[in-house]
Scaffold this motif. Structure first.
Motif, PDB file in Angstrom:
ATOM      1  N   ASP A 260       0.812  -1.219   0.000  1.00  0.00           N
ATOM      2  CA  ASP A 260       0.000   0.000   0.000  1.00  0.00           C
ATOM      3  C   ASP A 260       0.841   1.264   0.000  1.00  0.00           C
ATOM      4  OD1 ASP A 260      -2.189  -1.617   0.068  1.00  0.00           O
ATOM      5  OD2 ASP A 260      -2.824  -1.093   2.100  1.00  0.00           O
TER       6      ASP A 260
ATOM      7  N   GLU B 244       3.936   3.730  -1.431  1.00  0.00           N
ATOM      8  CA  GLU B 244       4.651   4.039  -2.666  1.00  0.00           C
ATOM      9  C   GLU B 244       6.106   3.582  -2.589  1.00  0.00           C
ATOM     10  OE1 GLU B 244       3.588   5.039  -5.411  1.00  0.00           O
ATOM     11  OE2 GLU B 244       1.677   6.057  -5.114  1.00  0.00           O
TER      12      GLU B 244
ATOM     13  N   HIS C 293       1.096   6.996   1.042  1.00  0.00           N
ATOM     14  CA  HIS C 293       0.170   5.882   0.914  1.00  0.00           C
ATOM     15  C   HIS C 293      -0.512   5.959  -0.452  1.00  0.00           C
ATOM     16  CE1 HIS C 293      -3.338   3.314   1.819  1.00  0.00           C
ATOM     17  NE2 HIS C 293      -2.544   2.748   2.726  1.00  0.00           N
ATOM     18  N   LYS C 294      -0.645   4.843  -1.131  1.00  0.00           N
ATOM     19  CA  LYS C 294      -1.180   4.837  -2.495  1.00  0.00           C
ATOM     20  C   LYS C 294      -2.634   5.290  -2.559  1.00  0.00           C
ATOM     21  CE  LYS C 294       1.904   1.217  -4.258  1.00  0.00           C
ATOM     22  NZ  LYS C 294       2.002  -0.174  -4.774  1.00  0.00           N
ATOM     23  N   ARG C 295      -3.406   4.988  -1.527  1.00  0.00           N
ATOM     24  CA  ARG C 295      -4.823   5.349  -1.549  1.00  0.00           C
ATOM     25  C   ARG C 295      -5.088   6.668  -0.846  1.00  0.00           C
ATOM     26  NH1 ARG C 295      -8.524   4.283   2.233  1.00  0.00           N
ATOM     27  NH2 ARG C 295      -7.152   2.758   3.228  1.00  0.00           N
TER      28      ARG C 295
ATOM     29  N   ARG D  42      -3.810   9.823  -0.409  1.00  0.00           N
ATOM     30  CA  ARG D  42      -2.785  10.689  -0.986  1.00  0.00           C
ATOM     31  C   ARG D  42      -2.459  11.896  -0.113  1.00  0.00           C
ATOM     32  NH1 ARG D  42      -0.293   7.645  -4.308  1.00  0.00           N
ATOM     33  NH2 ARG D  42       0.664   9.508  -5.181  1.00  0.00           N
TER      34      ARG D  42
END
Length: 270
Positions: free
Chosen positions: A77, A79, A105-107, A109
């Protein structure tokens, strides 16, 4: 040996205070309490709540002996993974260095994270001093309008957590509704009194309150508290899974979500 004398628990004098934008208060929140009181869970859920509201927030995970970064979300999850240890190992902590090591964090942002990586400990890097801790917190103030610090419990030998407690604009002091938790906090508070820690910025929080622990019982054991955070089986499951940044959806978590919302409104005013 008296480790309080001439230690990090003594404030310097004549130091310039950080200037804040008009109307911005309590931007740095330190979460602290006894071992097992839910410090990391509450800190992560507060950060996730702000990020979900599209507010930029930095989450600082202070524990250098039990890295919390692998415990809050799956590695996939994130980057990239940098280490808090690399920042504190620098002779001077500047904003570009901190930004380079921030983990996105990828979700979520709007969330950036700093912490130790899996398998690391305080001996993985050269020892740091109070100066690096203060510089790091100062940089985080510039990077994000909201900073949440997950402090370690053992402040006597944890410079970063101790500095965060002293420099934060507000502190959540988590305690479980049991005598062991209260005894631990009682043993640590004199350290902070030695440094003239501002008691006015503390919020006493009853953490992980179960249904059988009625308000009357809590008041008998803890005295008055600013917030009560109820136990949630869904939150407990997320903690075991290492996925605390996952949203809560079950009915059993309504009380927990309401408590997080109340804390954000009271502490951050949003």
């Amino acid at each position: 040996m008296n480790f309080i004398k001439n230690s990090i628990f003594s404030h310097g004098t004549g130091e310039a205070q950080n200037q804040w934008e008009q109307g911005s208060e309590n931007q740095v929140l330190a979460v602290w309490g006894s071992p097992g009181s839910g410090k990391t869970t509450v800190a992560v859920k507060l950060a996730a709540y702000l990020a979900q509201q599209r507010r930029d927030v930095a989450l600082l995970l202070c524990d250098m002996n039990t890295p919390m970064l692998p415990c809050i979300c799956p590695p996939g999850d994130l980057e990239e993974e940098h280490s808090l240890g690399s920042i504190l190992a620098a002779s001077h902590v500047a904003e570009p260095l901190v930004r380079h090591h921030c983990i996105t964090h990828k979700r979520l942002r709007h969330l950036t994270i700093l912490g130790m990586r899996k398998g690391e400990n305080e001996y993985s890097y050269p020892p740091y001093e109070r100066t690096q801790a203060e510089e790091l917190l100062s940089c985080l103030r510039e990077i994000a309008p909201f900073v949440i610090v997950d402090c370690g419990s053992y402040i006597a030998n944890d410079i970063l957590s101790a500095i965060a407690l002293m420099e934060a604009d507000a502190v959540l002091r988590l305690v479980n509704c049991d005598l062991k938790s209260i005894s631990y906090l009682s043993s640590q508070l004199p350290l902070l009194r030695e440094s003239k820690w501002d008691a006015e910025k503390q919020y006493k929080v009853a953490s992980n309150v179960r249904p059988n622990e009625a308000s009357e019982h809590i008041e008998q054991v803890l005295g008055s508290v600013a917030f009560q955070i109820p136990h949630s089986e869904e939150v407990a499951a997320q903690s075991l899974e290492g996925n605390l940044l996952k949203e809560l959806g079950l009915k059993d978590s309504r009380g927990f979500r309401k408590s997080i919302d109340m804390i954000v409104r009271e502490v951050f005013g949003c």
